[in-house]
Design an enzyme around this catalytic site. Sequence first.
Site: not given
Length: 384
Positions: A174, A223, A128
């Site tokens: 995140d 994703y 992240s």
Amino acid sequence: MNIESNARNVFLSHYGRDADFVVKAPGRVNLIGEHTDYNDGFVLPCAIEYATYIAVAPRTDNMVNVLALDCNNEIDSFVLGQEVAHHPSQSWSNYVRGVVDELQKRGHVLSGCDICITGNVPQGAGLSSSAALEVGVAYAFNHLCDLFIERKEIAKIGQAAENNFVGCNCGIMDQLISACGQQGQALGIDCQSLDLIEVSINAGMTIMMINSNVKRGLVDSEYNLRREQCYDGAKAFSKPSLRHVSIEEYEANKAQLDEQVAKRVEHIVYENARTLSAMQAFTNNDIATLSKLMAQSHQSMRDLFEITTPEIDTLVEIINSVLGNKGGVRMTGGGFGGCVVAFVPNCMVEEVSAAIEANYQQQTGIKETIYTSLPASGVSVIRA
Ligand code: GLA
């Protein structure tokens, strides 16, 4: 020299004056609960000691100047008070511009500043670095302009920048952990209510992050595709999100689902249950249960959510063969490369490292990078 001093020194030599303050925003590692955040489910990340550092000083005009030390000293400049455009070629600039855009869209009045960005969160490793940058920039403006934005809102602004400006439809995990992390604690996050539950990490255990160094390809498109498949799954159950589908409901109805959607749904409903069990197991320091839950999570990411790579699976097997039920290991983060997280008794860290060093490159042709970290606190301002 430490990273903060380096940020200040480079700031001074580039802008010819001292930075007023430095913001430190951590990266994160997720212990369990993968791809559950955007399904309104549960995650269990902790902030790590690797962080993005942002040195800042105000200007008297409405310009923002940014120097990115870790991106070949590239620079970016843009004007506040009007709509912020995408940068045509520098991808890192869009994380900064995106946050400024979201702040302005929410009506915050910003003032100009000079900025220097550096850090040690490995980029593209699933730890992240982008969320750290987004949260760091939002927090820097919050401090500079006395905006009094709450930490959870800082996280939402970072996520919105990534969703709307950068184009990755990520969840809240995140940014939230980078904003709200607590020293020595992982945070169980209910991604529907954004309630945070502190989960102490036993001091006798080490969190290892092993970067497979597999270059992550197609991450954003894969994703976003997983996210759509999860929505399709929720729709099939006439539920607002998969958070509201129980294991029993899934098992009773799975035969009616599209085969691929069924796999995605199965991962999410069981991963939510595993994450809740893991929060209990971390609290009780029940390592054998954690070992099992992390192993099941990895298998599910590999076989049902299909987001691991052969190299990542190899790394997990190598670590597992040393750890057995004395610790846990699984891929962490969005997938398609990046890092494995291992929860390892302090006395076994050397043995685990040695096994990785002896076998991973030999079996995959790629050299790993090993990191360890204690759970760290969330974004903060370091004054001179
Ligand atoms: C990325 C996203 C997060 C989360 C994880 C997978 O890190 O940014 O929101 O979805 O993948 O758990």
